[in-house]
Design an enzyme around this catalytic site. Sequence first.
Site, PDB file in Angstrom:
ATOM      1  N   ARG A  49     -48.898 -40.227  -3.213  1.00 28.26           N
ATOM      2  CA  ARG A  49     -48.315 -39.145  -4.014  1.00 28.26           C
ATOM      3  C   ARG A  49     -48.946 -39.047  -5.395  1.00 28.26           C
ATOM      4  O   ARG A  49     -49.172 -37.944  -5.904  1.00 28.26           O
ATOM      5  CB  ARG A  49     -46.809 -39.339  -4.119  1.00 28.26           C
ATOM      6  CG  ARG A  49     -46.100 -39.208  -2.772  1.00 28.26           C
ATOM      7  CD  ARG A  49     -44.597 -39.257  -2.937  1.00 28.26           C
ATOM      8  NE  ARG A  49     -43.924 -39.169  -1.646  1.00 28.26           N
ATOM      9  CZ  ARG A  49     -42.596 -39.099  -1.509  1.00 28.26           C
ATOM     10  NH1 ARG A  49     -41.818 -39.108  -2.573  1.00 28.26           N
ATOM     11  NH2 ARG A  49     -42.070 -39.031  -0.304  1.00 28.26           N
ATOM     12  N   ASP A 150     -30.645 -31.166  -9.990  1.00 26.30           N
ATOM     13  CA  ASP A 150     -31.595 -32.129  -9.426  1.00 26.30           C
ATOM     14  C   ASP A 150     -32.572 -32.497 -10.523  1.00 26.30           C
ATOM     15  O   ASP A 150     -32.802 -31.714 -11.461  1.00 26.30           O
ATOM     16  CB  ASP A 150     -32.324 -31.532  -8.218  1.00 26.30           C
ATOM     17  CG  ASP A 150     -32.900 -32.611  -7.306  1.00 26.30           C
ATOM     18  OD1 ASP A 150     -32.259 -32.919  -6.283  1.00 26.30           O
ATOM     19  OD2 ASP A 150     -33.971 -33.166  -7.626  1.00 26.30           O
TER      20      ASP A 150
END
Length: 298
Positions: A49, A150
């Site tokens: 990632r 979030d």
Amino acid sequence: MALGPASVKNEGTKEFDFTARDFERVRSLIYRRAGIALADSKQEMVYSRLARRLRATGIRSFQQYLDQLESHADSPEWEAFTNALTTNLTAFFREAHHFPILAEHARKKGGPLTVWCSASSTGEEPYSIAITLCEAFNSLTPPVQIIATDIDTNVLNTAAHGVYPFERVEKLEPERLRKFFLKGRGEQEGLVRVRPELRQLITFKQLNLLEGGWPVQGPFDAIFCRNVMIYFDKPTQGKILSRFAPLMKPDALLFAGHSENFLYVSNAFKLRGKTVYELNQGGAPVRPANPGKLEKML
């Protein structure tokens, strides 16, 4: 914390060097920034990632990338770093047993209701909450306000648009599909969009549960905090739960994920049903969290 035999291996096929020290720095930074406790087994995930971020920024080593993060506390790259390491597994009506409980709670209380979805990911959970409450009140415009937050700004953008591949909703009942989703045509073939009435019930906001000031105000009738605490160690869980309690109405419900147990973290809550909690009225003060070794959760 020594990595031991699980140390990162730099194979010849890797584009960037990624040492055990680099991995430890990543673990420390994401823990301080977002409370996420990365397990040893996540080394390859971290490499994969964050290697994308190195390519995007033109930086040629993990050491240089992490040095720049640490030396620029206000850099926008912090947001990309956090987004890259955030897991966003979700689905419509995931852990379906919670939604009839929410509907019963709503019908019993009547309106208006306020609900906080504290880890909304790409939006399937808050839209499931909205559908449930529309059905409970038998209205597309129920007396309901849903706050959906979030830490990941990318998934919040997806959630706010409310557009999904049909595969994400194909297991829903046909009546729910007809009533709450619009089917795409032409260039939008294969996509669905949630009805605008649902989107109007929800306010999406970026929120880091570790930050000192949350951009939300209670009191709430229900808080959904599902499948997010598993990424935190127990001291962090305890701090978050202690901040939830004052934001909840006396009869409010707290919904947790199937693998989460809050009873060993805080005395502020008691179990009402399967992974559903309520305030422990008149109970003991919140138990101090164990400040010991970080747990390997993610």
